[in-house]
Design a protein around this motif. Structure first.
Motif, short mmCIF file in Angstrom:
data_model
loop_
_atom_site.label_atom_id
_atom_site.label_comp_id
_atom_site.label_asym_id
_atom_site.label_seq_id
_atom_site.Cartn_x
_atom_site.Cartn_y
_atom_site.Cartn_z
N VAL A 122 0.97 -1.07 0.17
CA VAL A 122 0.01 -0.04 -0.02
C VAL A 122 0.89 1.26 0.13
O VAL A 122 1.86 1.20 0.88
CB VAL A 122 -1.01 0.07 1.15
CG1 VAL A 122 -2.06 0.69 1.08
CG2 VAL A 122 -1.20 -1.37 1.79
N THR A 123 0.67 2.20 -0.92
CA THR A 123 1.43 3.47 -0.82
C THR A 123 0.98 4.42 0.28
O THR A 123 -0.31 4.33 0.90
CB THR A 123 1.36 4.09 -1.98
OG1 THR A 123 -0.08 4.58 -2.22
CG2 THR A 123 1.52 3.23 -3.16
N LEU A 124 1.79 5.10 0.72
CA LEU A 124 1.66 6.31 1.80
C LEU A 124 0.20 7.22 1.57
O LEU A 124 -0.63 7.12 2.58
CB LEU A 124 2.82 7.15 2.06
CG LEU A 124 2.92 7.97 3.20
CD1 LEU A 124 2.56 6.94 4.53
CD2 LEU A 124 3.83 8.96 3.49
N THR A 171 -3.15 7.26 3.91
CA THR A 171 -3.57 8.48 4.60
C THR A 171 -5.10 8.83 4.20
O THR A 171 -5.76 9.11 4.86
CB THR A 171 -2.88 9.73 3.99
OG1 THR A 171 -1.34 9.23 3.86
CG2 THR A 171 -2.81 10.66 4.91
N LYS A 172 -5.38 8.30 3.06
CA LYS A 172 -6.74 8.47 2.40
C LYS A 172 -7.48 7.49 3.34
O LYS A 172 -8.91 7.79 3.83
CB LYS A 172 -6.91 8.10 1.08
CG LYS A 172 -8.01 8.38 0.12
CD LYS A 172 -7.82 8.24 -1.43
CE LYS A 172 -9.46 8.14 -1.78
NZ LYS A 172 -9.20 7.89 -3.27
N GLN A 173 -7.19 6.09 3.47
CA GLN A 173 -7.93 5.20 4.16
C GLN A 173 -8.44 6.01 5.50
O GLN A 173 -9.26 5.45 6.38
CB GLN A 173 -7.15 3.93 4.33
CG GLN A 173 -7.07 3.10 2.96
CD GLN A 173 -6.56 1.65 3.01
OE1 GLN A 173 -6.14 1.50 4.30
NE2 GLN A 173 -5.86 1.21 2.08
N LEU A 174 -7.19 6.48 5.99
CA LEU A 174 -7.33 6.75 7.59
C LEU A 174 -8.28 8.06 7.42
O LEU A 174 -9.13 7.96 8.57
CB LEU A 174 -5.91 7.40 8.07
CG LEU A 174 -5.97 7.70 9.46
CD1 LEU A 174 -6.21 6.58 10.19
CD2 LEU A 174 -4.33 8.18 9.64
N LEU A 175 -8.33 8.85 6.57
CA LEU A 175 -9.29 10.21 6.39
C LEU A 175 -10.78 9.51 6.29
O LEU A 175 -11.61 9.84 7.19
CB LEU A 175 -8.99 10.96 5.45
CG LEU A 175 -7.81 12.09 5.69
CD1 LEU A 175 -7.65 12.71 4.58
CD2 LEU A 175 -8.55 13.06 6.78
N ASN A 176 -11.04 8.56 5.52
CA ASN A 176 -12.17 7.94 5.53
C ASN A 176 -12.76 7.40 6.61
O ASN A 176 -13.71 7.78 7.20
CB ASN A 176 -12.10 6.85 4.16
CG ASN A 176 -12.21 7.64 2.82
OD1 ASN A 176 -11.93 8.74 2.72
ND2 ASN A 176 -11.61 6.67 1.92
N ALA A 177 -11.90 6.59 7.19
CA ALA A 177 -12.41 5.87 8.48
C ALA A 177 -12.61 6.93 9.63
O ALA A 177 -13.49 6.85 10.45
CB ALA A 177 -11.26 4.97 8.80
N LYS A 178 -11.74 8.08 9.80
CA LYS A 178 -11.98 9.00 10.57
C LYS A 178 -13.48 9.87 10.31
O LYS A 178 -13.95 10.01 11.49
CB LYS A 178 -10.81 10.04 10.91
CG LYS A 178 -9.52 9.53 11.47
CD LYS A 178 -8.81 10.25 11.98
CE LYS A 178 -7.69 9.78 13.00
NZ LYS A 178 -6.56 10.44 13.12
N GLN A 179 -13.59 10.09 8.96
CA GLN A 179 -15.02 10.62 8.73
C GLN A 179 -16.26 9.66 9.06
O GLN A 179 -17.13 10.26 9.79
CB GLN A 179 -14.87 10.81 7.29
CG GLN A 179 -14.46 12.29 6.72
CD GLN A 179 -14.10 12.37 5.61
OE1 GLN A 179 -14.72 11.36 4.52
NE2 GLN A 179 -13.63 13.42 4.95
N LYS A 180 -15.84 8.47 9.00
CA LYS A 180 -16.84 7.67 9.15
C LYS A 180 -17.17 7.40 10.71
O LYS A 180 -18.49 7.58 10.99
CB LYS A 180 -16.60 6.00 8.58
CG LYS A 180 -17.67 5.22 8.29
CD LYS A 180 -16.84 4.13 7.40
CE LYS A 180 -17.37 2.67 7.17
NZ LYS A 180 -16.46 2.00 6.70
N LEU A 181 -16.13 7.39 11.46
CA LEU A 181 -16.10 7.37 12.88
C LEU A 181 -16.93 8.95 13.39
O LEU A 181 -17.82 8.67 14.21
CB LEU A 181 -14.86 7.51 13.48
CG LEU A 181 -14.58 7.34 14.97
CD1 LEU A 181 -15.31 6.02 15.40
CD2 LEU A 181 -13.39 7.46 15.53
N ALA A 182 -16.80 9.81 12.67
CA ALA A 182 -17.64 10.96 13.02
C ALA A 182 -18.93 10.84 12.88
O ALA A 182 -19.59 11.74 13.62
CB ALA A 182 -16.87 12.30 12.39
N GLU A 183 -19.41 10.04 12.07
CA GLU A 183 -20.77 10.28 11.46
C GLU A 183 -21.50 9.27 12.73
O GLU A 183 -22.78 9.39 12.60
CB GLU A 183 -20.94 9.43 10.11
CG GLU A 183 -20.54 10.22 9.03
CD GLU A 183 -20.17 9.69 7.57
OE1 GLU A 183 -20.66 8.45 7.64
OE2 GLU A 183 -19.66 10.21 6.88
#
Length: 1541
Positions: free
Chosen positions: A1466-1468, A1472-1484
């Motif tokens: 996986v590239t960096l 980072t994108k995965q992490l952002l998505n997951a964090k957005q999901k968490l915020a929902e």
């Protein structure tokens, strides 16, 4: 005694150094051969104190290979075996007369022998006989030892001190020996009369001998000249010139001597054929004071294959290559063409080797550098610096990253540029103006190259490290000195009085220094010559402190400059707010002297971590506190913190230094006296890695600012090591045995024998240290040992040079200045004691012996013996006297002068006039004085009336007595006062201080008398005198009490010190000192004392500490007694009471719990066993503890609500967990009692989840069944259903109750099928998976796979403990219908939204883990690249990296588990994108879901599926659906595979 390698803690069989880079200990000085290179050119070894350091020199840059450890005394000589096939063997000799043979490959000793009676001064391994070692000692004995046949022979060619010896490379029986007085002897060890030649010509010590590498004595043209027309010699010294040109087959021998000449000798003719005089070379870039007389050590080396070239050392560190064939006077060439290549001090040893196509020369010098030269170009290839003292301090520059400053006990600072590409040992040395050990360092936070240092003698200064090395400018020195060792330096914002109106004129940061006398100074870096300020003054003014401030031992500023932490001698840490230093809180945790305080860095993703502060003290536990809440809710009064946020236990000795990782969050490394460094995961309280490569106690540690995997440590083995965390095999500090071994290892450290030697006048290096050592551990923050015997200073060495001549033996001279460690300071040197007492013995009062002698029934001595004797002469003479007397008197009547006639009959003065009588008295008195009877002389003078003279004479001779003093008033008042003063002085000289003070009192000198007693530590007597004679409010009295108290405190007499403080009416200090011992009895007394003195708050703190200690020994009765004195601790009494009931309840339910060695001490309370637990507790509170009103309950609730305990981890002590749970439950019970049900639910949930977080599943089960035997329905009914938060808490609690029930059903399965028995899970494994899922910590890969193969949901790693299986079988077997309904209640666990939330949290954790792994791998590759460029073979690295990948305990298993689907990296950016998505999901997700913990939904699904047919089908379907939807993580996918097919 075996040698150990560095790196992984085991011996370094491979000898690669396991990635450890080190600055080693310095080579020993003044030895003709204490370094050598192996014949294959791979290893260079040198003796450093009592160890041998081996460097791997095969590559372009040297690496640390390992050490040979086993000698207990300074090593005096070292040599490799140069016979083919045995190149790995080497030998060393020591001052204790022993010789050891080593195998350098395995770093282990092969054998040892001790055939010398004296210190060995020279050793050589025969180049022709593979098992022959020749040694010589200080008395001139030569021993040959053949180790294969264990045979030896002794020779005694000359009764002189051997300085060096060398075996011939051409003739196996010839050995050349050089002596201290300049004689050179060649012996043949195969003959009876061994001496072949005595070569005379040198006038001083022989420093080196070298045989010509080519046999034969073919003459060279230049030599011809000298033989035919001997130039400056006049003639050859040994005999007249022979014209015998037919040279017999012989060999040339070269010798170098302190007389500044090199001579070439013909071995066949036994005489000198050539003399070379050292040229006065110009020193370049030398770092020595020109005023110092040039010192010389002239060693010679004849490199192989160069019959006409000789290498030699010269003045002050230069090396010369002599071409013997060159005509004319100048035959020499200087090595090292460019600036700074040469050594700066004298060179002791040279050795060369041909390696691959290069010819290398190695040199060791007094400047502590090891250098390697290329003989083809005569340039220096590399320089390896070394250290001549303990490494007290390490500091990385915050500006110039990778720049490491090292503070060393050899009075020098090294600045190591660790990032230098072309020179991995790029080190600058700073020594100007430093006269003692460098104990503290600190870089300026923003100004490059500004380095503050502190020393053992209390000096504080600042170096500019950027100034060019040639013009090394001296440091600025602060004009304010500390009285004792500087412990710590810290840069921080200015505090008053340095803050003034005009901002422009103020430095942005000032320098704070803390030292052994317990004071912190603030220095202005712009005006170091100005006065520094004691910051205690500001602290007193701001906080209006009345009592004595504790002695400071550590100072640390928070990186943002807002908070200052001061560590104290009594173990407390005080946190102050800048700039006025208002006291915010005191941390009472350590109770022993604080050695290290470090604030967490600011630059993480979790800003709240920057409030973490880690501290280490003389007791081995490290505590971490979180000060966020303290800073944010700053109340008017300072708080006291007694609960740590995290506790890191494992070390077994005092902590000396700490360092947070700048690359991670919550990673800490500690250095300890147990000889190891430990890396901790602070948040989990988990030990990660332990480094054991040092051979001594660690004194300093720094985490590398550029490499996340590297740590630098410094120790009292004189070395700095750089090591890799991922390459260590140990994870926690050694317990017990290893520490004991370290103690042993320490006990075999060299004890340099005090040989008889004149001390350099006025310098007694041992004395001051010894005094410090006497003050014990508490007073010295770090025991500063004498490292070098004598510090590395020119003047002292001069003194030694001068002494060399008168010394009996040569090694003395080397001992004093070699880097051998001198531990004499541990035992108090006797010399200084006798010196003190000496003056007393010099003049004993002479009157005393006489009365004793005359008591033996003898007539008392006559006071006029001379006249009496004259009156007992013969009759004629007596008749003669009568006539003379008559004549005299006759002339007297005629008024003529009498005296002339009586010249020779003075005794007749008795019968004539007064003048004559006076003469007679004087005569008698003179006789008395000559015979030593001063008291009779004094009596006579008293009769004569000349008392004043007597008193003066007696005072001058120190012979005043009580009798004389008693008579003094007859001379007059003034004379009497003067006499009493003189007598008091005399008594002090005789150490009779109390008597002296009494005499001073007699002349009304009260203050002087008291001061005299005080100065000589007669405090008791001084206080009696002061109390009896002075006004009660006189400040002297108070001062006496406090000084005595401080002294008593230092010696550990705490209760006596407390009485003194009470006498001085400072009860606060009395309480502090009493509590210092920290045992239950002391704490109890201190608390009561504080209560009496009205120190309410302090008393409560101490009582609580005492009660907690009693709780650990399970004495609840004692704890309640201590607590009941304080209203403010009423809440705590309730907690302790609940804790007692809970513990007794748990032990009744679990009788198989292993019995504690201490029997519990319970109260005999009436208990209503029928009522629910919390009701039963409340009844006891009301009936026994008197909680009879709602006010009291509310008050207790407020008290307890203010205390926040840190969350539990699997490393928290079980008793601690239970106590914290009791606290939660006490709050729950109070809330129930007061009818606040919402709060009650949250608190019960807190207790349950705390036991769950602590990894104690059984405890969680027990607490659920004790508190909620009927489930949560009752509670739910009482809640306010409109309050969503309390409903969420209730749901979470129901989840945990159902979770516990689910496991109960599974473990007590009615079908006794074997398969399920196997699948039984202990709470610890259960917890392991639970944790891995919640926090994203991977479980080890193999276990997961095996679990998947077994088709079970989880992997068993340990057996179920007996207790739990019993516990399981104990639950009544429930019939099927009940089980079904029970399972229905587990429906609450299968929450879709919780599963989704947990899955998102898992994703985030997984991505973070992958990121961490990527960083680690990247780091690994960089390290490997570096290692490869350093000349390591590619292969070993690849192996190594693959090894570390799989062995690294934390390597990410999720990554490993993904092998099935996708192997592509996986590239960096993707991550980072995965992490952002997951964090957005968490915020929902709605916030109410995230507030309270909940059991792992997927895990519950798996357990339900495991129950198989017992589980209602609709539940099974729901579980399967959830698993399919959310079971993406590897662990679950594998475990669920068997069900989903």
């Amino acid at each position: 005694m075996a040698a150990t390698g560095t790196g992984t803690g085991t011996g370094m069989g491979t000898g690669t150094g396991m990635g450890v880079r080190a600055l080693p200990a310095s080579p020993n000085w003044y030895s003709s051969r204490c370094s050598d290179v192996s014949s294959d050119g791979r290893l260079f070894g040198f003796a450093a104190r009592h160890r041998i350091c081996l460097l791997d020199v095969a590559a372009a840059a040297p690496t640390f290979y390992g050490e040979l450890i086993g000698h207990t005394d300074r090593i005096s000589a070292f040599a490799f075996c140069h016979c083919p096939g045995h190149g790995g063997l080497c030998a060393s000799s020591s001052d204790d007369g022993s010789v050891k043979i080593w195998d350098s490959g395995s770093l282990s000793p092969v054998l040892e022998y001790s055939l010398h009676q004296n210190a060995i001064s020279a050793l050589h391994w025969s180049p022709l006989v593979k098992d022959l070692i020749v040694t010589g000692d200080e008395k001139g004995v030569i021993v040959c030892y053949w180790h294969n046949r264990n045979d030896s022979q002794q020779f005694f060619p000359e009764p002189r001190t051997v300085f060096c010896l060398t075996c011939s490379p051409h003739h196996e029986n010839l050995v050349a020996i050089g002596y201290k007085d300049g004689m050179v002897v060649i012996i043949d060890i195969s003959r009876k009369r061994e001496v072949v030649h005595r070569l005379r010509g040198h006038e001083d010590e022989i420093h080196g001998l070298a045989w010509c590498p080519v046999p034969g004595e073919e003459r060279l043209p230049a030599w011809q000249d000298e033989l035919q027309a001997p130039s400056e010699e006049g003639k050859v010294p040994n005999g007249e010139l022979t014209q015998d040109t037919a040279t017999r087959k012989g060999c040339y021998l070269a010798s170098g001597s302190k007389d500044q000449t090199i001579r070439i000798w013909s071995c066949s003719r036994g005489r000198s054929v050539m003399t070379l005089k050292l040229p006065p070379t110009k020193r370049r870039g030398g770092a020595v004071d020109p005023a110092v007389k040039e010192r010389i050590w002239l060693t010679v080396h004849w490199p192989a294959g160069h019959p006409s070239d000789i290498l030699s050392s010269a003045f002050g560190g230069e090396l010369l290559l002599w071409n013997l064939t060159q005509p004319g006077k100048r035959k020499w060439t200087l090595l090292g063409s460019s600036e700074g290549q040469n050594h700066s001090r004298i060179v002791f040893n040279l050795s060369s080797v041909k390696h691959q196509d290069r010819e290398l020369l190695f040199s060791i010098s007094m400047d502590r550098d090891v250098k390697c030269w290329d003989l083809s170009t005569l340039d220096c290839s590399w320089t390896m610096p070394s250290l001549g003292g303990f490494v007290y301090s390490l500091a990385f520059s915050p500006v110039d990253s990778g720049c490491l400053a090292v503070g060393v006990g050899d009075s020098m600072i090294r600045v190591w540029n660790t990032l230098s590409i072309n020179n991995i040992y790029d080190v600058k040395t700073f020594w100007q103006s430093i006269k003692s050990k460098v104990t503290a360092l600190s870089w300026h936070p923003t100004k490059e190259g500004s380095l503050a240092f502190g020393t053992d003698d209390g000096k504080v200064g600042i170096f500019d490290t950027l100034s060019s090395s040639a013009k090394n400018k001296p440091p600025q020195i602060s004009s304010t000195y500390h009285k004792k060792t500087v412990y710590t330096l810290a840069w921080g914002p200015p505090t008053p009085p340095l803050i003034s109106g005009e901002e422009s004129e103020q430095p942005s940061v000032t320098l704070y220094s803390c030292a052994g006398e317990g004071i912190v100074f603030q220095h202005n870096p712009w005006k170091l010559n100005g006065e520094a300020n004691d910051i205690n003054k500001v602290i007193r003014d701001t906080n209006s402190v009345k009592h004595k401030l504790p002695a400071r031992t550590e100072v640390s500023w928070k990186p943002d400059g807002k908070l200052l932490a001061l560590g104290n001698e009594d173990g407390s840490i005080e946190i102050f707010q800048a700039p006025n230093l208002k006291l915010l809180c005191t941390i009472q945790q350590h109770h022993k002297l604080i050695n290290a305080i470090r604030w967490h860095h600011e630059h993480g993703t979790q800003p709240e971590l920057s409030y973490l502060i880690a501290s280490g003290s003389i007791n081995a536990t490290i505590y971490v506190h979180n000060l966020k809440s303290v800073v944010e809710n700053s109340s008017e009064n300072p708080l006291t913190i007694t609960e740590p946020f995290r506790t890191l236990a494992g070390h077994t000795a005092k902590i000396t230094s700490l360092s947070w990782s700048p690359h991670h969050e919550g990673r800490l490394v500690s250095a300890c006296y147990d000889g190891t460094a430990q890396v901790w995961d602070v948040m989990k309280e988990e030990p990660l890695c332990n480094y054991r490569g040092h051979q001594g106690r660690l004194l300093s540690v720094q985490w590398s600012p550029v490499e996340p995997d590297c740590v630098y440590t410094g120790a009292d083995d004189f070395s700095v090591h750089k090591w890799h965390i991922s390459k260590q095999e140990h994870t926690r500090p050694p317990q017990g045995k290893k520490s004991i071994e370290l103690e042993k290892k320490r006990s075999i450290q060299p004890k340099v024998k005090a040989k008889k030697k004149k001390k350099p006048v006025g310098k007694s290096p041992g004395k001051q240290d010894a005094n410090d050592a006497m003050n014990g551990d508490e007073s010295m923050k770090e025991m500063l040992l004498e490292e070098n015997g004598v510090s590395d200073h020119e003047e002292e060495k001069e003194a030694q040079e001068a002494e060399l001549a008168d010394k009996v033996s040569v090694t003395v001279s080397r001992d004093t200045s070699s880097s051998a460690c001198d531990y004499s300071s541990f035992s108090f040197p006797k010399s200084s004691v006798t010196q003190k007492a000496a003056p007393v013995k010099k003049d004993p009062p002479k009157e005393k012996p006489t009365p004793d002698a005359s008591l033996k029934k003898r007539k008392p001595r006559s006071i006029l013996p001379f006249s009496t004797l004259m009156d007992h002469r013969s009759k004629e003479e007596l008749h003669q006297d009568c006539l003379r007397l008559a004549a005299c008197l006759k002339t007297k009547d005629n008024n003529e002068d009498v005296s002339p006639d009586l010249k020779d009959c003075i005794h007749l003065g008795l019968f004539t006039d007064r003048d004559a009588l006076h003469k007679m008295i004087d005569m008698e008195g003179k006789h008395h004085l000559e015979n030593g009877h001063a008291e009779l002389f004094q009596q006579l003078m008293l009769w004569k009336g000349d008392m004043k003279g007597v008193l003066q004479a007696a005072a001058e001779r120190g012979q005043l007595t009580d009798q004389l003093v008693a008579m003094a008033p007859m001379v007059g008042y003034q004379a009497w006062v003067w006499t009493v003063e003189a007598f008091a002085k005399q008594l002090c000289f005789q150490e009779q201080y109390v008597k002296a003070a009494s005499h001073l009192l007699s002349i009304h000198k009260v203050y002087e008398a008291i001061e005299l007693l005080k100065v000589n530590n007669f405090y008791r007597e001084a206080i009696v005198m002061a109390k009896a004679r002075l006004r009660p409010e006189d400040p002297v009295l108070k001062e006496l009490y406090t000084s005595w108290a401080a002294l008593l405190e230092k010696d550990g007499h705490y209760s006596m010190a407390a009485k003194c403080y009470l006498g001085a009416s400072s009860p606060y200090d009395a309480v502090k000192v009493l509590s210092k011992k920290g045992d239950v009895a002391s704490l109890k007394t201190a608390a009561e004392l504080a209560l009496i003195s009205g120190e309410e708050e302090l008393s409560a703190t101490l009582s609580l500490r005492c009660a907690q200690d009693l709780l650990l020994s399970r004495n609840w009765v004692g704890a309640q007694e201590v607590l009941q004195q304080h209203k403010t601790l009423f809440g705590q009494r309730l907690v302790f009471c609940l804790n007692e009931l809970l513990c007794s309840c748990l032990s009744e339910r679990n009788p198989c719990e292993r019995k504690s060695p201490v029997p519990p001490c319970y109260h005999s309370w009436e208990l209503n066993r029928e009522a629910p637990f919390l009701d039963m507790v409340t009844q006891v509170w009301q009936n026994v503890l008197g909680m009879d009103t709602t006010e009291k309950a509310t008050c207790a609730q407020e008290q307890l609500g203010r205390i926040e305990h840190p969350p539990s981890t699997s490393n928290t002590h079980p008793k601690q967990v239970l106590f914290h749970i009791s606290h939660d439950l006490a709050l729950a019970a109070l809330s129930c009692h007061l009818g606040v049900w919402d709060e009650a639910v949250k608190r019960i949930l807190g207790a349950v989840s705390r036991s769950f977080d602590a990894g104690n599943f059984t405890l969680m089960q027990e607490i659920c069944s004790i508190i909620l035997p009927e489930g949560c329905d009752d509670l739910r009914d009482k809640l306010d259903s409109t309050n969503s938060q309390s409903m969420d808490a209730c749901r979470s609690l129901e989840g945990f109750v159902a979770y516990r029930q689910l496991y109960d059903l599974w473990w007590n399965s009615p079908r006794d099928s074997l398969g399920l028995q196997k699948a039984v899970l202990g709470p610890s494994e259960q917890r392991a998976l639970e944790q891995s899922c919640v926090s994203g910590d991977p479980t080890p890969e193999e276990t997961v796979q095996s679990a998947a193969e077994m088709g079970e949901n989880l992997c068993s790693t340990t057996e179920v403990s007996k207790c739990e299986t019993q516990n399981g079988s104990r639950s009544d077997s429930v019939d099927v219908a009940d089980r079904q309904s029970a399972l229905k209640s587990c429906q609450v666990l299968l929450s879709e939204e919780m599963a989704a939330l947990q899955n998102t949290q898992r994703d985030i954790a997984e991505v973070q883990e992958t990121l961490a792994e990527m960083i680690r791998q990247h780091q690994q590759q960089r390290n490997n690249l570096q290692e490869n460029t350093n000349g390591n073979s590619q292969g070993s690295n690849l192996e190594q990296s693959s090894e570390t990948e799989s062995d690294k305990p934390g390597s990410d298993s999720n990554q490993m588990n993904c092998k099935d689907e996708a192997k592509q990296p996986v590239t960096l950016p993707e991550l980072t994108k995965q992490l952002l998505n997951a964090k957005q999901k968490l915020a929902e997700f709605p916030d109410n879901l995230k507030v309270f913990p909940f059991p792992d939904v997927l895990e519950c699904c798996l357990v339900l599926l495991h129950l198989g047919s017992q589980c209602p089908p609709e539940l099974q379907e729901q579980a399967l659906a959830l698993l399919r939807k959310h079971g993406g993580a590897g662990v679950y996918r594998k475990a669920a595979r068997s069900f989903s097919t």
